[in-house]
Design a protein around this motif. Structure first.
Motif, PDB file in Angstrom:
ATOM      1  N   ASP A 264      39.324  36.770  37.426  1.00 28.80           N
ATOM      2  CA  ASP A 264      38.422  35.616  37.478  1.00 28.80           C
ATOM      3  C   ASP A 264      37.412  35.582  36.340  1.00 28.80           C
ATOM      4  OD1 ASP A 264      39.704  34.889  39.799  1.00 28.80           O
ATOM      5  OD2 ASP A 264      38.164  35.721  41.131  1.00 28.80           O
ATOM      6  N   SER A 265      36.924  36.750  35.920  1.00 22.55           N
ATOM      7  CA  SER A 265      35.774  36.776  35.002  1.00 22.55           C
ATOM      8  C   SER A 265      36.022  37.438  33.661  1.00 22.55           C
ATOM      9  CB  SER A 265      34.595  37.488  35.687  1.00 22.55           C
ATOM     10  OG  SER A 265      34.264  36.864  36.901  1.00 22.55           O
TER      11      SER A 265
ATOM     12  N   ILE B  36      28.566  43.922  36.752  1.00 25.02           N
ATOM     13  CA  ILE B  36      29.839  43.455  37.296  1.00 25.02           C
ATOM     14  C   ILE B  36      29.584  42.880  38.685  1.00 25.02           C
ATOM     15  CG2 ILE B  36      32.196  44.092  37.949  1.00 25.02           C
ATOM     16  CD1 ILE B  36      31.953  46.489  36.052  1.00 25.02           C
ATOM     17  N   SER B  37      29.918  41.631  38.874  1.00 23.21           N
ATOM     18  CA  SER B  37      29.694  40.974  40.166  1.00 23.21           C
ATOM     19  C   SER B  37      30.892  41.227  41.075  1.00 23.21           C
ATOM     20  CB  SER B  37      29.498  39.462  39.972  1.00 23.21           C
ATOM     21  OG  SER B  37      28.383  39.200  39.172  1.00 23.21           O
ATOM     22  N   ILE B  38      30.686  42.069  42.066  1.00 20.71           N
ATOM     23  CA  ILE B  38      31.771  42.339  43.005  1.00 20.71           C
ATOM     24  C   ILE B  38      31.410  41.761  44.361  1.00 20.71           C
ATOM     25  CG2 ILE B  38      32.569  44.397  41.808  1.00 20.71           C
ATOM     26  CD1 ILE B  38      31.133  46.106  43.814  1.00 20.71           C
ATOM     27  N   GLU B  39      32.428  41.304  45.070  1.00 16.42           N
ATOM     28  CA  GLU B  39      32.221  40.658  46.360  1.00 16.42           C
ATOM     29  C   GLU B  39      31.722  41.664  47.392  1.00 16.42           C
ATOM     30  OE1 GLU B  39      35.745  38.649  47.559  1.00 16.42           O
ATOM     31  OE2 GLU B  39      36.121  37.798  45.581  1.00 16.42           O
TER      32      GLU B  39
ATOM     33  N   SER C 188      40.851  41.309  41.393  1.00 19.06           N
ATOM     34  CA  SER C 188      40.650  39.856  41.322  1.00 19.06           C
ATOM     35  C   SER C 188      39.413  39.505  40.502  1.00 19.06           C
ATOM     36  CB  SER C 188      40.538  39.265  42.731  1.00 19.06           C
ATOM     37  OG  SER C 188      39.338  39.682  43.375  1.00 19.06           O
ATOM     38  N   VAL C 189      38.417  40.406  40.488  1.00 19.10           N
ATOM     39  CA  VAL C 189      37.217  40.179  39.674  1.00 19.10           C
ATOM     40  C   VAL C 189      37.600  40.105  38.198  1.00 19.10           C
ATOM     41  CG1 VAL C 189      35.006  41.151  38.936  1.00 19.10           C
ATOM     42  CG2 VAL C 189      35.683  41.268  41.343  1.00 19.10           C
TER      43      VAL C 189
ATOM     44  N   THR D 176      40.609  43.494  45.714  1.00 19.80           N
ATOM     45  CA  THR D 176      39.348  42.775  45.532  1.00 19.80           C
ATOM     46  C   THR D 176      38.773  43.032  44.146  1.00 19.80           C
ATOM     47  OG1 THR D 176      38.861  42.924  47.900  1.00 19.80           O
ATOM     48  CG2 THR D 176      37.023  42.436  46.436  1.00 19.80           C
TER      49      THR D 176
END
Length: 351
Positions: free
Chosen positions: A324-325, A280-283, A320-321, A317
């Motif tokens: 978006d994904s 999981i790509s988290i900011e 929002s992931v 945050t």
């Protein structure tokens, strides 16, 4: 399109046919269980496939079946079994079980090396697993498409991040799974025992099993004024959304964790291990969500206990992931592109 899928598969054939009128959903066979023994058995099982533009296989148990199919084919492996068995062996303390997992890893690795190359495409849900498969077996046919979450149909979402008298934390996971049981044991000893001396905390354990089972497995776990075992909840989303924080200190595992994505989609501030957030790509703004040590959990929980703004920022945050994904429309489009690449025809959705 025909297929060979798990009995409890999330693939909704009726809905897919409704949304894609030009696709003829043909013969889909179902099977129960998904074990190495079944994968070995299927090597010697005769399987006839009717003519199809695409045959969609699902699960490790049918990994060898693609070699008997002459039509364009996709294997939805979900996550690599060799990696799964290896990680289980690494955290297993029982010598016999550790040996069994190691043997399982070796057998799984051989089956993956022999059969994965026979498919047009091999699908996994995690980009991390996709890279590992490509490198370990020198494959060029591996793709990753994650699970989808339709946030519009997920309710109620958490919207209140105000500070209460007690910090309500939920540990969520099927405690019949060995590594999740060990994860809870680790969390209780290294985090919960310490954090309760510093701040006012209520820990809710939602383990999908009985109190008797949990307390037999973890004799030191005693329900108290700040530790609660929840055997069952009628409305999972409502229960989760009533919590201040979700903790997922997974000590092992492969693939994307639906529990992590589910909590994120509901807007719950979520803390977890590298395994819980794997793939999981988290900011960077949400990097505190990943906790590597007990001190990371203690520090972040202490900070979140006194700041509604930090809770809200972290939750927004992470949520929002998902938007978006992992949105359903995005994932459906990715599957359409994969099917198109497999059989070279355009799959048109109903307008």
């Amino acid at each position: 399109m025909s297929g060979f899928i798990k009995k409890n598969s999330p693939f909704d054939r009726t809905l897919y046919k409704k949304n894609h009128s030009n696709i003829n959903i043909g013969n889909f066979r179902e099977y129960s269980g998904n074990y190495i023994s079944q994968a070995l058995k299927n090597i010697f099982t005769r399987i006839d496939f009717p003519a199809a533009d695409i045959v969609h296989f699902e699960g490790f148990a049918v990994i060898s079946c693609g070699s008997k199919c002459r039509y364009p084919k996709i294997l939805s492996l979900i996550d690599p079994w060799a990696i799964r068995q290896t990680r289980k062996s690494e955290i297993e303390s029982n010598a016999t079980k550790k040996a069994i997992f190691r043997i399982g890893a070796i057998v799984s690795n051989i089956l993956e090396r022999v059969y994965l190359k026979k498919y047009n495409h091999v699908h996994v849900v995690s980009p991390t697993d996709a890279i590992a498969l490509k490198e370990s077996h020198n494959l060029s046919n591996v793709v990753h498409i994650p699970v989808s979450f339709d946030q519009r149909n997920m309710s109620p979402k958490k919207t209140d991040y105000s500070i209460n008298n007690k910090l309500k934390i939920v540990f969520w996971g099927d405690l019949h799974i060995d590594y999740l049981l060990e994860s809870l044991r680790w969390y209780l000893l290294n985090v919960h025992r310490v954090i309760t001396l510093q701040i006012d905390v209520d820990l809710y354990i939602l383990g999908r099993t009985s109190k008797t089972y949990i307390t037999e497995k973890i004799p030191t776990l005693i329900e108290s004024s700040n530790t609660h075992i929840i055997e069952w909840t009628q409305d999972l989303n409502s229960f989760l959304s009533s919590m201040d924080i979700a903790v997922l200190p997974d000590l092992s595992g492969t693939g994307l964790k639906n529990r992590t994505l589910h909590a994120m989609a509901l807007g719950i501030p979520t803390l977890g291990s590298k395994f819980a957030f794997e793939g999981i790509s988290i900011e960077s703004a949400a990097s505190k969500a990943i906790c590597s040590t007990s001190q990371d959990y203690i520090k972040t929980l202490t900070e979140l206990s006194t700041s509604s703004q930090q809770r809200s920022d972290l939750a927004c945050t992470l949520k929002s992931v998902i938007s978006d994904s992992y949105d359903t429309t995005v994932i459906t489009t990715e599957w359409e592109h994969l099917y198109q690449a497999t059989n070279k025809v355009t799959l048109r959705s109903r307008g």
